[in-house]
Design an enzyme around this catalytic site. Structure first.
Site, short mmCIF file in Angstrom:
data_model
loop_
_atom_site.label_atom_id
_atom_site.label_comp_id
_atom_site.label_asym_id
_atom_site.label_seq_id
_atom_site.Cartn_x
_atom_site.Cartn_y
_atom_site.Cartn_z
N LYS A 20 30.86 34.87 47.31
CA LYS A 20 32.31 34.55 47.82
C LYS A 20 32.09 33.54 48.98
O LYS A 20 31.06 33.30 49.37
CB LYS A 20 33.04 35.70 48.06
CG LYS A 20 33.30 36.59 47.08
CD LYS A 20 34.02 37.85 47.39
CE LYS A 20 34.07 39.23 46.68
NZ LYS A 20 34.90 39.98 47.00
N TYR A 60 41.47 38.09 39.65
CA TYR A 60 41.71 39.40 40.42
C TYR A 60 42.96 40.10 39.76
O TYR A 60 43.55 40.72 40.40
CB TYR A 60 41.72 39.17 41.91
CG TYR A 60 40.37 39.33 42.44
CD1 TYR A 60 39.39 40.34 42.54
CD2 TYR A 60 40.09 38.14 43.45
CE1 TYR A 60 38.27 40.35 42.80
CE2 TYR A 60 38.85 38.46 44.10
CZ TYR A 60 37.76 39.40 43.81
OH TYR A 60 36.50 39.42 44.64
N PHE A 68 46.54 44.08 49.41
CA PHE A 68 45.71 43.03 49.92
C PHE A 68 45.63 41.80 49.03
O PHE A 68 44.66 40.70 49.29
CB PHE A 68 44.24 43.59 50.21
CG PHE A 68 43.52 44.40 49.24
CD1 PHE A 68 42.74 43.56 48.06
CD2 PHE A 68 43.73 45.86 48.88
CE1 PHE A 68 42.33 44.41 47.11
CE2 PHE A 68 42.82 46.45 48.08
CZ PHE A 68 42.62 45.74 46.96
N ARG A 96 25.69 46.14 39.87
CA ARG A 96 26.77 46.79 40.74
C ARG A 96 25.84 47.49 41.72
O ARG A 96 26.12 47.62 42.95
CB ARG A 96 27.59 47.46 40.11
CG ARG A 96 28.56 47.14 39.35
CD ARG A 96 29.64 46.32 39.95
NE ARG A 96 30.72 47.28 40.48
CZ ARG A 96 31.82 47.00 40.97
NH1 ARG A 96 32.12 45.78 41.06
NH2 ARG A 96 32.52 48.09 41.52
N THR A 102 32.05 48.84 47.52
CA THR A 102 33.07 47.83 47.62
C THR A 102 33.12 47.43 49.28
O THR A 102 33.30 46.39 49.73
CB THR A 102 34.27 48.14 47.23
OG1 THR A 102 34.16 48.15 45.60
CG2 THR A 102 35.26 47.17 47.50
N ARG A 113 25.62 44.56 49.98
CA ARG A 113 26.71 44.28 50.95
C ARG A 113 26.31 45.27 52.05
O ARG A 113 26.68 45.20 53.08
CB ARG A 113 27.78 45.11 50.31
CG ARG A 113 28.56 44.19 49.24
CD ARG A 113 29.60 45.16 48.49
NE ARG A 113 30.46 43.96 47.77
CZ ARG A 113 31.37 44.12 46.64
NH1 ARG A 113 31.28 45.62 46.30
NH2 ARG A 113 32.05 43.37 46.10
N ASN A 123 33.37 40.98 52.04
CA ASN A 123 31.90 41.60 51.38
C ASN A 123 31.16 40.64 50.71
O ASN A 123 30.35 41.53 49.93
CB ASN A 123 32.30 42.86 50.76
CG ASN A 123 33.25 42.81 49.42
OD1 ASN A 123 33.55 41.61 49.19
ND2 ASN A 123 33.73 43.82 49.02
N HIS A 126 30.77 39.35 44.56
CA HIS A 126 31.57 39.89 43.31
C HIS A 126 30.53 40.05 42.34
O HIS A 126 29.86 39.50 41.99
CB HIS A 126 32.78 39.02 42.86
CG HIS A 126 33.05 39.44 41.53
ND1 HIS A 126 33.97 40.56 41.44
CD2 HIS A 126 33.06 39.23 40.39
CE1 HIS A 126 34.48 40.73 40.05
NE2 HIS A 126 33.88 39.83 39.49
N GLU A 137 35.36 37.72 32.46
CA GLU A 137 34.85 37.17 33.56
C GLU A 137 34.07 35.71 33.30
O GLU A 137 34.36 34.91 33.79
CB GLU A 137 34.38 37.72 34.70
CG GLU A 137 35.48 38.83 35.27
CD GLU A 137 34.98 39.72 36.36
OE1 GLU A 137 35.80 40.61 36.79
OE2 GLU A 137 33.69 39.79 36.61
#
Ligand code: IDP
Ligand code: MG
Length: 162
Positions: A20, A60, A68, A96, A102, A113, A123, A126, A137
């Site tokens: 990100k 998203y 948020f 993941r 998260t 993270r 964070n 993704h 995606e």
């Protein structure tokens, strides 16, 4: 009967991973890419893009009811994102794990993270959360011709298949 290589190929899966804008701005591209690379996963697509707000909302879409959502989409579209597709056995689920929880305050040390981020709204990375999301995606961020299929010299050492 399936040959070793065919079994191996059938087990390959792909996931969508994005660094990100905070991760890109903080100079964490090489650190993050290297964690996937050193694990033994194969990079099959990569590009730096600034997504539009509308595109971020599509990415998203399943979070649109969350408070948020708007801030999240503003943030994702605020600067360059490094979009990638990584391939390997179990890469969706294990990717993941490499990324961590998260909320970075709850991510284990040793995860991306956990080691490199502090708050949930920043964070840095993704990763697709399952096979269906991965497929959607990848299709959202990449055209089929941008996905590069190739044999890596390392595969026989990573998987032990001739
Ligand atoms: P994930 O990125 O670990 O899959 P999701 O629940 O899909 O987590 O949420 C997507 C992104 O939305 C998170 O990575 C994070 O940037 C942001 N987010 C999630 N929960 C919150 C929150 O409670 N406050 C602010 N941002 C959040
Ligand atoms: Mg998610």
């Amino acid at each position: 009967m399936l040959q070793d290589q065919e079994v191996h190929a059938a087990e390959m899966e792909r996931t969508f991973i994005a660094i990100k804008p905070d991760g890109v701005q903080r100079g964490l591209i090489s650190e993050i890419v290297s964690r996937f690379e050193r694990k033994g996963y194969k990079l099959v697509a990569i590009k730096l893009v600034v997504p539009s707000k509308q595109f971020a909302e599509k990415h998203y879409h399943d979070l649109k009811e969350r408070p948020f959502f708007n801030g999240l989409c503003d943030f994702l579209s605020s600067g360059p994102v490094l979009a990638m597709v990584w391939e390997g056995e179990g890469v969706i689920k294990y990717g993941r794990k490499l990324i961590g929880a998260t909320d970075p305050s709850k991510s284990e040390p040793g995860t991306i993270r956990g080691d490199l981020a502090v708050v949930v709204g920043r964070n840095i990375i993704h990763g697709s959360d399952g096979p269906e999301t991965a497929k959607d995606e990848i299709a959202l961020w990449f055209q089929p011709k941008e996905l590069v299929s190739y044999t890596s010299n390392e595969e026989k050492w990573i998987y032990g298949v001739n």
